[in-house]
Scaffold this motif. Sequence first.
Motif, PDB file in Angstrom:
ATOM      1  N   GLY A  25       1.255  -0.768  -0.102  1.00  0.00           N
ATOM      2  CA  GLY A  25      -0.127  -0.198  -0.387  1.00  0.00           C
ATOM      3  C   GLY A  25       0.801   1.649   0.131  1.00  0.00           C
ATOM      4  N   HIS A  26       1.639   1.424   1.246  1.00  0.00           N
ATOM      5  CA  HIS A  26       2.363   2.377   1.186  1.00  0.00           C
ATOM      6  C   HIS A  26       3.515   2.178  -0.681  1.00  0.00           C
ATOM      7  N   ALA A  27       3.666   1.262  -1.391  1.00  0.00           N
ATOM      8  CA  ALA A  27       4.065   1.512  -2.781  1.00  0.00           C
ATOM      9  C   ALA A  27       3.313   2.485  -3.446  1.00  0.00           C
ATOM     10  N   ALA A  28       2.362   1.726  -3.371  1.00  0.00           N
ATOM     11  CA  ALA A  28       1.322   2.479  -3.439  1.00  0.00           C
ATOM     12  C   ALA A  28       0.729   3.811  -3.536  1.00  0.00           C
ATOM     13  N   PHE A  29       0.736   5.015  -2.631  1.00  0.00           N
ATOM     14  CA  PHE A  29       0.869   5.431  -2.676  1.00  0.00           C
ATOM     15  C   PHE A  29       1.909   6.905  -2.561  1.00  0.00           C
ATOM     16  N   PHE A  30       2.896   6.024  -2.671  1.00  0.00           N
ATOM     17  CA  PHE A  30       4.254   6.709  -4.083  1.00  0.00           C
ATOM     18  C   PHE A  30       3.786   7.696  -4.541  1.00  0.00           C
ATOM     19  N   GLY A  39       4.186   6.028  12.165  1.00  0.00           N
ATOM     20  CA  GLY A  39       5.349   4.830  12.595  1.00  0.00           C
ATOM     21  C   GLY A  39       5.592   3.741  12.966  1.00  0.00           C
ATOM     22  N   HIS A  40       6.898   3.172  12.895  1.00  0.00           N
ATOM     23  CA  HIS A  40       7.157   1.871  12.718  1.00  0.00           C
ATOM     24  C   HIS A  40       6.742   1.012  13.605  1.00  0.00           C
ATOM     25  N   GLU A  41       6.556   0.980  14.540  1.00  0.00           N
ATOM     26  CA  GLU A  41       6.211   0.327  15.490  1.00  0.00           C
ATOM     27  C   GLU A  41       4.002   0.108  15.532  1.00  0.00           C
ATOM     28  N   ASP A  42       3.825   1.040  14.561  1.00  0.00           N
ATOM     29  CA  ASP A  42       2.170   1.358  14.722  1.00  0.00           C
ATOM     30  C   ASP A  42       1.709   0.650  13.451  1.00  0.00           C
ATOM     31  N   ARG A  43       2.253   0.257  12.370  1.00  0.00           N
ATOM     32  CA  ARG A  43       2.222  -0.764  10.947  1.00  0.00           C
ATOM     33  C   ARG A  43       1.414  -1.823  11.695  1.00  0.00           C
ATOM     34  N   TRP A  44       1.672  -2.390  12.974  1.00  0.00           N
ATOM     35  CA  TRP A  44       1.155  -3.356  13.443  1.00  0.00           C
ATOM     36  C   TRP A  44       0.020  -3.517  14.009  1.00  0.00           C
ATOM     37  N   TYR A  76      11.961  14.421  -2.879  1.00  0.00           N
ATOM     38  CA  TYR A  76      11.548  14.030  -1.834  1.00  0.00           C
ATOM     39  C   TYR A  76      12.846  13.890  -0.807  1.00  0.00           C
ATOM     40  N   PRO A  77      11.997  14.411  -0.308  1.00  0.00           N
ATOM     41  CA  PRO A  77      12.375  15.744   1.185  1.00  0.00           C
ATOM     42  C   PRO A  77      13.123  14.461   1.554  1.00  0.00           C
ATOM     43  N   PHE A  78      12.618  13.257   2.237  1.00  0.00           N
ATOM     44  CA  PHE A  78      13.423  12.449   2.964  1.00  0.00           C
ATOM     45  C   PHE A  78      14.317  11.475   2.765  1.00  0.00           C
ATOM     46  N   MET A  79      14.682  10.966   1.471  1.00  0.00           N
ATOM     47  CA  MET A  79      15.455  10.183  -0.027  1.00  0.00           C
ATOM     48  C   MET A  79      16.815  10.238   1.227  1.00  0.00           C
ATOM     49  N   SER A  80      17.157  11.444   2.276  1.00  0.00           N
ATOM     50  CA  SER A  80      18.915  11.466   2.580  1.00  0.00           C
ATOM     51  C   SER A  80      18.997  11.836   4.069  1.00  0.00           C
ATOM     52  N   THR A  81      17.819  12.562   3.975  1.00  0.00           N
ATOM     53  CA  THR A  81      18.611  13.780   5.411  1.00  0.00           C
ATOM     54  C   THR A  81      18.248  13.052   6.631  1.00  0.00           C
ATOM     55  N   LEU A  82      17.443  12.115   7.084  1.00  0.00           N
ATOM     56  CA  LEU A  82      16.522  11.614   8.474  1.00  0.00           C
ATOM     57  C   LEU A  82      17.858  10.412   8.224  1.00  0.00           C
ATOM     58  N   GLN A  83      18.798  10.218   7.702  1.00  0.00           N
ATOM     59  CA  GLN A  83      20.253   9.456   7.686  1.00  0.00           C
ATOM     60  C   GLN A  83      21.057  10.131   8.360  1.00  0.00           C
ATOM     61  N   ASP A 108       1.549   6.923   4.533  1.00  0.00           N
ATOM     62  CA  ASP A 108       2.176   7.958   4.692  1.00  0.00           C
ATOM     63  C   ASP A 108       3.461   7.315   5.290  1.00  0.00           C
ATOM     64  N   SER A 109       4.736   7.274   5.478  1.00  0.00           N
ATOM     65  CA  SER A 109       5.492   6.178   6.710  1.00  0.00           C
ATOM     66  C   SER A 109       6.653   7.507   7.534  1.00  0.00           C
ATOM     67  N   PHE A 110       5.799   8.237   6.955  1.00  0.00           N
ATOM     68  CA  PHE A 110       6.176   9.869   7.931  1.00  0.00           C
ATOM     69  C   PHE A 110       4.773  10.047   8.455  1.00  0.00           C
ATOM     70  N   GLU A 111       3.937   9.560   8.532  1.00  0.00           N
ATOM     71  CA  GLU A 111       2.561   9.818   9.324  1.00  0.00           C
ATOM     72  C   GLU A 111       2.780   8.841  10.407  1.00  0.00           C
TER      73      GLU A 111
END
Length: 431
Positions: free
Chosen positions: A46-51, A80-85, A381-388, A75-78
């Motif tokens: 679903g995330h890939a389709a959203f992109f 949280g990772h743990e919330d996806r479960w 895509y502003p989050f490609m690199s900046t968060l790392q 949206d992966s930035f809206e």
Amino acid sequence: MNNKQSLLASLQQSRERVLELLNSLNADQVKVPYLPGINPPIWEVGHAAFFFERFILQNLDKLPAYNPALDDIWDSFELGHEDRWQEGLFPDKPDTLRYFDDTFNKVRQRIESKPLTDRDLYLYKYAIFHLNMHIESMVWARQSLGYAPPPYSTSETGELAAQAVVTQDIEIPAGRYRIGMPPDSEHFATEDFCFDNEKPGFVIDMKAFRISKNLLSNAEYLSFIQAGGYENDQYWSMAGLKWRNGSGARHPLFWKHENGVWFERCFDQWLPVQGELPVKHISYWEAQAYCKFAGRRLPTEFEWEVAALGNREQGTFNKFPWGNTMEAHWVDMDSTNLARLPVNALPKGDSPFGCRQMIGTVWEWTNSLFFPYDGFTMDMYPFMSTLQFGDHKVVRGGSCATSSILIRGTYRQAYTPDRNDVFVGFRTCAQ
């Protein structure tokens, strides 16, 4: 991917691989347990389709959202990772696949019916490449969970004939070398497509150095284990000790020792460790400790790129060790051999200096922290690199699970130093 035909072919192949990765899982397998390094596969689709929907259909055509109520879910930035479960948070598999199919059909029709401008081509490529990043994460999730290899894999994971692997260093001469991709290129959508962290390119004065011709093998790493390398604190940095003690690691993540024999788990099979294969699923801290044990060091990312490409300041600029066209049959990518070839295999992919398997097989740890190049600007895509930036280590070269349409020698990936679930290994340099 610089014309409609190749663009549509890449879109279709990527779509088919995602569907194979999802549809080959049974109902129990789809309900994956929580692990920090993976995502629920239905959410990932679903995330890939959203992109595609967000950056192509909405950005270019101002189309309304398929379901606005779900935008923050995909949206992966809206989310949280743990919330996806969370049970019932996002649609079930049939509804998600309807969204996926609807989005991809619209994108396909758009490519077929509208002029292929540079701006549109850039966005199509970006979205397809993003999808292929998630293909790789869906593959390493299968390894993490002990699921079967990807259905489209051609790997033979049985016994291989033993091959003698001779450890050898390659001398890289001093000189002025080009690093990264050119900024502000008029070919930004075609031959100079790249991600923001690969530019602006620059020239570096490189001192001569010696780097291993091959990836580190299982046999070499086994010598570290058998010499008590995990128990000997002198080989470990303070941060490495903290990771080792906290994780309890005493061998690579997917290895085990039974009845005097070492085994490694390759997806859903336990196979004897074969010395001539590349060691993989190794954290940065383990690579660092091995280097201390062996009197070696990890390359910097610039040394790695020079050894892989050899792009001198006054000379031809190549994106691959052999030229400017991807030769997918010269590398272990696209889940073909799944890092089950000896480290001295695939000689056609050698770099100009003779380094082997610098593209594909396993991502390679470098000693470099992930920082932007001077003059860095964010892409669309502003989050490609900046968060790392700042706390990740640079890995280079791609892996057996990486898509061959995605990679080039200037491509920079970054993982936190504790990551050992991905297909990552290393090669070493002389001190």
